[in-house]
Write a protein that holds these residues in place. Structure first.
Motif, mmCIF file in Angstrom:
data_model
loop_
_atom_site.group_PDB
_atom_site.id
_atom_site.type_symbol
_atom_site.label_atom_id
_atom_site.label_comp_id
_atom_site.label_asym_id
_atom_site.label_seq_id
_atom_site.Cartn_x
_atom_site.Cartn_y
_atom_site.Cartn_z
ATOM 1 N N TRP A 1 0.864 -1.181 0.000
ATOM 2 C CA TRP A 1 0.000 0.000 0.000
ATOM 3 C C TRP A 1 0.900 1.230 0.000
ATOM 4 C CZ3 TRP A 1 -4.193 2.854 -0.474
ATOM 5 C CH2 TRP A 1 -4.388 3.989 0.312
ATOM 6 N N ILE B 1 7.398 -0.792 -7.619
ATOM 7 C CA ILE B 1 6.819 0.548 -7.442
ATOM 8 C C ILE B 1 7.261 1.522 -8.518
ATOM 9 C CG2 ILE B 1 6.691 0.214 -4.944
ATOM 10 C CD1 ILE B 1 9.082 2.184 -4.701
ATOM 11 N N LEU C 1 4.849 3.584 -10.621
ATOM 12 C CA LEU C 1 3.905 4.414 -9.873
ATOM 13 C C LEU C 1 4.457 5.798 -9.545
ATOM 14 C CD1 LEU C 1 2.840 1.788 -7.153
ATOM 15 C CD2 LEU C 1 1.983 1.995 -9.508
ATOM 16 N N TYR D 1 -2.125 3.506 -4.230
ATOM 17 C CA TYR D 1 -2.155 2.209 -4.889
ATOM 18 C C TYR D 1 -2.075 1.101 -3.847
ATOM 19 C CZ TYR D 1 -1.124 4.804 -9.146
ATOM 20 O OH TYR D 1 -1.179 5.693 -10.189
ATOM 21 N N ARG E 1 -1.643 -3.304 -3.646
ATOM 22 C CA ARG E 1 -1.320 -4.500 -4.408
ATOM 23 C C ARG E 1 -2.485 -5.495 -4.295
ATOM 24 N NH1 ARG E 1 3.802 -6.445 -6.028
ATOM 25 N NH2 ARG E 1 4.841 -5.041 -4.555
ATOM 26 N N LYS F 1 -0.426 -7.305 -8.657
ATOM 27 C CA LYS F 1 -0.237 -6.035 -9.349
ATOM 28 C C LYS F 1 -0.837 -4.890 -8.537
ATOM 29 C CE LYS F 1 -0.451 -8.254 -13.885
ATOM 30 N NZ LYS F 1 -1.160 -8.288 -15.213
ATOM 31 N N PHE F 2 -0.331 -3.677 -8.800
ATOM 32 C CA PHE F 2 -0.857 -2.500 -8.116
ATOM 33 C C PHE F 2 -2.096 -1.977 -8.838
ATOM 34 C CE2 PHE F 2 3.477 -2.193 -6.327
ATOM 35 C CZ PHE F 2 3.143 -2.039 -4.984
#
Length: 398
Positions: free
Chosen positions: A320, A368, A371, A380, A382, A387-388
């Motif tokens: 997160w 990451i 992002l 975001y 997971r 996946k995010f």
């Protein structure tokens, strides 16, 4: 200093180079290792060394470790410093001192005339400018792994050809040493010079400790002395190649350095002892600094971020993250990273969170990377698919 900085003005590449490239490894880019036979010889050496030395790590003192890092240098005859046959059984775990004024002067003259070293500043300059092969290797690795640290178009003519030649020569060792590259050679040579500088009084004890600390930390990337020895030998081969040596001379150098590391790994009072010092850290982080790769060479703007110990100490993946308005007056990117498994009580304890560079957290979890350019106010998580996925996020008003 990377190879770009060192060789951007290089006009001539080595006169000859091996002509048979090996098949690139899957997933690597610009990866064309030369088939010199050296890699096979190094692999054979590694197998022999692992049979020769089966000891793991055993705790030792800081001074002993500094001396051990300079083990190869200690096998050389340096004017004014007693050699292994002139000293007692603790030779390889003791930092020497010149016994007389005459010997001290002989060592100082040697350092000045051969290396231009006369004090701490010139010692730093020499080590940083002349003895750093591993930075070159990290540049090569960045291109192989699709993380180019600079634009190759910035190199022209001979400089570009030299870079590509050196990169492809080094590629043969990548499957053997990985990210550790030539680091052990840098450590061995630099600490060897620090050892001599301290022995003859050019460096004070405080200066030795200050300058050696960097190399002590860098050495933590190695599992043991056998691991260190393999990196050291590969670094020496690269050093000789970069200096213009061709295959016959490279094989001679390999034979010599193989004998040197074998001697140390066969000596129960040297590397065979398994003695190893681990410096204290604020926390028991999962990674050491030399393990980090450069993932964000072109990042623009502040790069600070927050992450919990779940990521940097326990080694959990980011589960997160969100980007809030950066803290004013600080190099803050606004990014905050969590495993997603932390309790509220855990997160509210500031001892479980620290400030890091974004590149550091990318090393803990490269997932990451896509992002990071998202704007402030995004978050975001997971998913079960690994996946995010974007989530609704309301920035705090605090």
């Amino acid at each position: 200093m990377g190879l770009f900085d060192r060789f951007k003005k290089q006009e001539n590449a080595p006169e000859s180079k091996p002509e048979v490239p090996a098949v690139p490894e899957s997933g690597l880019i610009d990866f064309h290792p030369y088939d010199t036979g050296l890699a096979e010889s190094v692999r054979a050496l590694e197998r022999d060394l692992r049979k020769l030395n089966t000891n793991g790590r055993r705790p030792c003192g800081r001074d002993e470790f500094i001396a051990l890092l300079a083990g190869v240098a200690a096998l050389r005859k340096t004017p004014g410093i007693p050699g292994p046959n002139e000293s007692g059984p603790n030779y390889f775990i003791t930092l020497p001192k010149c016994a007389s004024h005459v010997e001290k002067m002989a060592c100082q003259v040697h350092l000045k005339e051969i290396f231009g070293i006369t004090d701490k500043a010139s010692m730093l300059e020499f080590c940083n400018q002349e003895l750093r092969c591993h930075n070159n290797y990290l540049d090569f690795e960045g291109f192989w792994e699709g993380r180019p640290p600079f634009d190759l178009s910035r190199l022209n003519g001979g400089g570009l050809e030299f870079f590509q030649t050196a990169r492809d020569f080094s590629a043969q060792f990548y499957p053997i040493v990985g990210h550790k590259g030539y680091l052990a050679w840098d450590i061995s040579e630099c600490v060897g010079h620090l050892r001599s500088g301290y022995a003859c009084g050019l460096l004070t004890r405080e200066e030795l400790d200050e300058m050696a600390e960097h190399w002590i930390v860098q050495a933590q990337i190695f599992e043991n002395w056998t691991d260190f020895a393999v990196s050291l030998v590969c670094g020496q081969l690269y050093w000789n190649f970069r200096g213009g040596s061709k295959l016959p001379e490279l094989n001679q150098g390999l034979d010599l350095w193989s004998k040197l590391v074998r001697r140390l790994l066969d000596d129960g009072a040297a590397w065979a002892s398994g003695l190893w010092y681990v410096p204290p850290r604020k926390k028991e982080y999962k990674l050491w600094a030399p393990e980090f790769k450069l993932y964000l060479p072109d990042w623009e703007g502040p790069s600070g971020c927050f992450a919990t110990d779940h990521i940097t100490v326990l080694g959990k993946k980011v589960g997160w993250c969100y980007r809030e308005t950066p803290s004013e007056g600080r190099p803050d990117s606004g990014w905050r990273f969590f495993s997603g498994e932390e309790s509220d009580e855990y997160v509210n304890d500031i001892n479980h969170t620290d400030v890091y560079d974004l590149n550091t957290i990318c090393n803990y979890d490269p997932d990451i990377l896509p992002l990071l350019t998202a704007p402030v106010g995004t978050a975001y998580a997971r998913g079960a698919d690994g996946k995010f996925h974007a989530e609704q996020y309301t920035p705090s008003e605090d």
